[in-house]
Structure formats: structure tokens, C-alpha cells
Design a protein around this motif. Structure first.
Motif, mmCIF file in Angstrom:
data_model
loop_
_atom_site.group_PDB
_atom_site.id
_atom_site.type_symbol
_atom_site.label_atom_id
_atom_site.label_comp_id
_atom_site.label_asym_id
_atom_site.label_seq_id
_atom_site.Cartn_x
_atom_site.Cartn_y
_atom_site.Cartn_z
ATOM 1 N N LEU A 284 0.811 -1.301 0.044
ATOM 2 C CA LEU A 284 0.184 0.029 0.160
ATOM 3 C C LEU A 284 0.889 1.117 -0.095
ATOM 4 O O LEU A 284 0.610 2.141 -0.643
ATOM 5 N N LEU A 285 1.835 1.343 0.938
ATOM 6 C CA LEU A 285 2.512 2.526 1.153
ATOM 7 C C LEU A 285 3.475 2.825 -0.139
ATOM 8 O O LEU A 285 4.016 3.755 -0.426
ATOM 9 N N SER A 286 3.915 1.584 -0.813
ATOM 10 C CA SER A 286 4.751 1.735 -1.915
ATOM 11 C C SER A 286 4.229 2.707 -2.920
ATOM 12 O O SER A 286 4.714 3.636 -3.834
ATOM 13 N N ARG A 287 2.452 2.611 -3.124
ATOM 14 C CA ARG A 287 2.196 3.536 -3.958
ATOM 15 C C ARG A 287 2.005 4.977 -3.605
ATOM 16 O O ARG A 287 2.393 5.743 -4.547
ATOM 17 N N THR A 288 1.872 5.251 -2.375
ATOM 18 C CA THR A 288 2.031 6.652 -1.889
ATOM 19 C C THR A 288 3.397 7.221 -1.924
ATOM 20 O O THR A 288 3.806 8.142 -2.520
ATOM 21 N N PHE A 289 4.397 6.445 -1.683
ATOM 22 C CA PHE A 289 5.844 6.516 -1.677
ATOM 23 C C PHE A 289 6.184 6.997 -3.109
ATOM 24 O O PHE A 289 6.771 8.084 -3.488
ATOM 25 N N SER A 290 5.623 6.138 -3.997
ATOM 26 C CA SER A 290 6.025 6.056 -5.623
ATOM 27 C C SER A 290 5.267 7.398 -6.068
ATOM 28 O O SER A 290 5.967 8.125 -6.906
ATOM 29 N N GLY A 291 3.950 7.516 -5.783
ATOM 30 C CA GLY A 291 3.313 8.642 -6.397
ATOM 31 C C GLY A 291 3.694 10.108 -6.123
ATOM 32 O O GLY A 291 3.904 10.781 -6.785
ATOM 33 N N ILE A 292 4.002 10.045 -4.851
ATOM 34 C CA ILE A 292 4.524 11.470 -4.261
ATOM 35 C C ILE A 292 5.606 11.986 -4.808
ATOM 36 O O ILE A 292 6.220 12.906 -5.205
ATOM 37 N N SER A 293 6.696 10.795 -4.648
ATOM 38 C CA SER A 293 8.240 11.281 -4.998
ATOM 39 C C SER A 293 8.399 11.185 -6.342
ATOM 40 O O SER A 293 9.168 12.281 -6.922
ATOM 41 N N ALA A 294 7.500 10.698 -7.087
ATOM 42 C CA ALA A 294 7.525 11.064 -8.779
ATOM 43 C C ALA A 294 7.216 12.530 -9.073
ATOM 44 O O ALA A 294 7.532 13.155 -9.898
ATOM 45 N N GLN A 295 5.969 12.772 -8.328
ATOM 46 C CA GLN A 295 5.443 14.041 -8.628
ATOM 47 C C GLN A 295 6.446 15.339 -8.190
ATOM 48 O O GLN A 295 6.770 16.238 -8.730
ATOM 49 N N TRP A 296 7.042 15.193 -6.977
ATOM 50 C CA TRP A 296 7.626 16.218 -6.146
ATOM 51 C C TRP A 296 9.150 16.136 -6.997
ATOM 52 O O TRP A 296 9.792 17.411 -7.051
ATOM 53 N N LEU A 297 9.787 15.071 -7.365
ATOM 54 C CA LEU A 297 11.090 14.827 -8.104
ATOM 55 C C LEU A 297 10.904 15.014 -9.596
ATOM 56 O O LEU A 297 11.904 15.191 -10.340
ATOM 57 N N GLY A 298 9.598 15.151 -9.861
ATOM 58 C CA GLY A 298 9.597 15.448 -11.397
ATOM 59 C C GLY A 298 9.788 14.525 -12.465
ATOM 60 O O GLY A 298 9.747 14.490 -13.706
ATOM 61 N N SER A 299 9.686 13.143 -11.919
ATOM 62 C CA SER A 299 10.135 12.081 -12.854
ATOM 63 C C SER A 299 9.576 10.489 -12.382
ATOM 64 O O SER A 299 9.805 10.478 -10.972
ATOM 65 N N TRP A 300 9.021 9.838 -12.968
ATOM 66 C CA TRP A 300 8.541 8.542 -12.576
ATOM 67 C C TRP A 300 9.756 7.684 -12.516
ATOM 68 O O TRP A 300 9.599 6.480 -11.613
ATOM 69 N N ARG A 301 11.029 7.971 -12.708
ATOM 70 C CA ARG A 301 11.983 7.158 -12.379
ATOM 71 C C ARG A 301 12.575 7.383 -11.249
ATOM 72 O O ARG A 301 13.486 6.489 -10.507
#
Length: 401
Positions: A150-167
Motif C-alpha cells: 500500500l505505502l509503496s504506491r504513496t511513496f512512488s506517486g508522491i516522490s515521482a510528482q515532487w521530483l518531476g520524474s517517474w524514474r
């Protein structure tokens, strides 16, 4: 689980660290789900093509469980886990720098095939205390597992948006796994390596284990419920990005956080398994999923509040059922628990891959309502399987009497 459990031959805090390890490792295969819409745009592919990343991770995890986890019955767990985690780090870095969808799919397969550490740790942990605590031990580690999902999705979605890349999430996850690799081995219980059975013999022994009815029941139930679970989560990012909501990857990721309360109820499922047995807890699980279906179909197409309720019911239903299923199979012969878990998890993640694959196509054809009806039919099938098993068990008891 309570403090009354006395673990044998391990350091203080071992179960907590093992639960964290389960969560961190399983998170690697779910990082992609809130990112699918952005991956499609970035790599210039269609949503259905991008959804293949979620499908490949489920398939890869299944292959890893089938060909790697059986080694838990014949290998040094410390060496096995170090090897698996090292390869997972390489796969994460490969995904982070993938120039095309094909490379990303290959990296995702590598990640998923080697990150099945939880499926080595869970049967190992059940040997650390008496059988009266089996449900609670499975529950503790399974809670870490589901929280990682569950939290992987939160971690992934927020970090991708804040850091500007899905990578970015893949790089950050590689760092987390590397830290865990440095800490975890010191907490693993020391076990003598079993002798007398080689790798090929382990694999050849798997089909014979299918004779256990407890294993058959757990596998069928888990296939259905995890297919439903994966179908919803694999399509949620597309649903939230649709005109009904117009939300990005961070919002999709936050739904992992909103669904955490449902997962946190799992320790109570473990206590109920120890008290009532797994069948009753499976029934509770299916009731939660049935309510989830009703709410999703009625209000989930337009209401964020309804979707929060949906993911909580979905997470509780899946997690409580998982605890019951694994407690059932770990009640069988201790020396084959690794292989029993292999067969169980192979079928579970085959269900996950099926749910993600079919869900992606149903989303393209029928949208959210199609996903809801898929979930509904899977719940019906699971309920029929459980009722048939109960009837068979009752008839055997009467015949014996």
C-alpha cells in the motif's frame, strides 16, 4: 500479536525488522502502479501497453517464488536473502534508467523475480515460536507485507510528482533495499543447512504437495481474492486520471495511505485464526470484499470518499484472507513449509497477474463499472469454493462418525 510470545534464538526486535523487510521488498513490484499513466506518456505508449509493466511484475514475482523460494527448505537463509536483495537492487537501477518500454519490462521482470524475500521470511518466522502463535506471527509479517504494497504506491506517486520524474521512486527504493541488505542478515535466525535434497529434487517434489486439501483450498481462495485486489489497484491510476477526477500520480499514490487503516486491522485476523480457525476468517474476508464491490459499483465512479472506503475494505479483505490461508498451510508439515508457501504464492500471484491483465483490458472496454463487475464475479467464485470445502469437510466428519 502480544508480548507474551517468546521467540527462540533471535535478537530483540526481530519480528518487527522482518515485517519491515517484507514491506520494503514487496514494495518494489508495486512502485509502477500509480506511475502507469505517466510511464505511458513519457515512453509514448498506450495505457494498455503501459499496464503490461504491472502484469510483468506479477508474472516475475510468480516465477521468483516458483524457482527461488523452494531453496528456503535446503539453503542457508542468510546467503539466499543476500543474493536475492542484491539482484533486486540491480533491477531497480535498470528500471530507473530504462530508455524504452521493452527495457523497463525486462528490468521489472528482474526486480519481481528476485524480491520474493518475504516468502522466505514468513515460513522461517513461523519456526520461532509455538504453533499456538502461528496465526499472529503470520499476521505480523503479512501486515508488513501489505503495508509495503500500500505505502509503496504513496511513496512512488508522491516522490515521482515532487521530483518531476517517474524514474525517481526506483532510485530511492534501490537505496532503501541497500540499507536493509546491510542490517537484516544480523537478525536472521541461524539454521543448519538441510542436507540430502538438491535444487532439482526440490522442484520435482512440488507437484506431490498438491495432494493436501488445505493447500488446494488456500490456493483457490487466494487466486480469486488477489485477482480482484490487483484488478482494482492496476486500474485505479487510470480511474483517478479520468475526467471524473482529473488527478495525477500523487493522488493515486495517496490511496495507498488512505487504505492503510484496513490493512492495520490484519493483526486481529491473526488472533481470530488462532481462536476460530482459518475458515471463519476467510468468510469474514469475503464479506468485506462483497461490501467493497457494492460500494465501488454504487458510488465509486464519482466519489473520492467512496473510493477511500473501497480501498480500505479491499485491503482488509485481502489481508485477512491471506493470513487465514497461510496459517492453514503452515499447520501442515514444518519441513516443507517453504515449498508449500511456494505453491501457494505462485497461484496467488498468478491470480494477481490475471487480475492486472484482465483488468487492464476491461478498463479499456467498460471502464470502472467493468472493473467492479469483475471483482464481484471473483468474490462469488471464492465464496462457492469456500462453501464447497465446508460441505466436503462436514460430510467427512459425518462419515467418520
Amino acid at each position: 500479536m502480544t508480548a507474551a510470545i517468546e521467540l527462540q534464538g533471535v535478537r530483540r526486535g526481530t519480528l518487527t525488522l522482518l515485517a519491515i523487510a517484507c514491506g520494503v521488498m514487496v514494495a518494489t513490484i508495486y512502485l509502477c502502479q500509480p506511475l502507469l499513466a505517466e510511464i505511458a506518456r513519457s515512453l509514448g505508449v498506450s495505457p494498455s501497453q503501459a499496464a503490461l509493466v504491472a502484469v510483468v511484475t506479477q508474472i516475475g514475482y510468480t516465477l521468483g517464488i516458483l524457482f527461488v523460494v523452494p531453496l528456503a527448505d535446503s539453503s542457508d537463509p542468510v546467503k539466499l536473502i543476500r543474493w536475492m536483495m542484491s539482484l533486486t537492487i540491480l533491477g531497480l537501477l535498470g528500471a530507473a534508467f530504462s530508455p524504452t518500454l521493452g527495457v523497463l519490462l525486462a528490468a521489472s521482470l528482474c526486480i519481481a523475480a528476485t524480491c520474493a524475500v518475504a516468502q522466505v521470511l514468513i515460513p522461517l518466522a513461523t519456526t520461532l515460536a509455538g504453533p499456538e502463535f502461528r496465526g499472529r506471527i503470520v499476521s505480523r509479517l503479512s501486515t508488513g507485507l501489505i503495508m509495503g504494497i500500500l505505502l509503496s504506491r504513496t511513496f512512488s506517486g508522491i516522490s515521482a510528482q515532487w521530483l518531476g520524474s517517474w524514474r525517481a521512486p526506483f532510485v530511492l527504493e534501490a537505496v532503501l533495499v541497500a540499507i536493509l541488505l546491510g542490517v537484516l542478515p544480523a537478525y536472521l535466525p541461524k539454521r543448519a543447512t538441510p542436507q540430502g535434497m538438491g535444487y532439482l529434487a526440490l522442484l520435482k517434489s512440488l507437484p506431490a504437495l498438491l495432494r493436501y486439501r488445505e493447500l488446494q483450498l488456500s490456493m483457490l481462495l487466494s487466486f480469486c481474492t488477489f485477482a480482484a485486489f490487483s484488478a482494482v489497484w492496476a486500474s485505479l491510476a487510470f480511474h483517478l486520471a479520468s475526467p471524473a477526477f482529473n488527478l495525477g500520480s500523487a493522488a493515486a499514490g495517496l490511496f495507498g495511505l488512505w487504505g492503510a487503516p484496513g490493512a492495520l486491522l490484519a493483526p486481529y485476523a491473526g488472533r481470530l485464526v488462532d481462536r476460530w480457525g482459518p475458515n471463519r476468517v476467510n468468510l469474514i474476508s469475503l464479506c468485506a470484499l462483497a461490501v467493497c464491490f457494492a460500494v465501488a459499483l454504487t458510488w465509486g465512479g464519482t466519489s473520492l470518499v467512496a473510493l477511500v472506503l473501497v480501498v480500505n475494505l479491499l485491503d482488509f479483505g485481502q489481508q485477512s484472507g491471506q493470513v487465514a490461508n497461510q496459517a492453514r498451510i503452515f499447520g501442515l508439515e514444518p519441513q516443507i513449509r517453504g515449498r508449500l508457501n511456494t505453491l501457494y504464492m505462485v497461484v496467488t500471484f498468478a491470480g494477481g497477474a490475471t487480475g492486472a491483465f484482465v483488468g487492464g483490458h476491461i478498463w479499456a472496454i467498460a471502464g470502472w463499472s467493468g472493473i467492479c463487475w469483475l471483482v464481484g464475479w471473483l468474490i462469488v467464485v471464492a465464496a462457492l469454493v469456500l462453501l464447497a470445502a465446508q460441505a466436503f469437510s462436514s460430510s467427512n466428519v459425518k462419515a467418520a462418525g
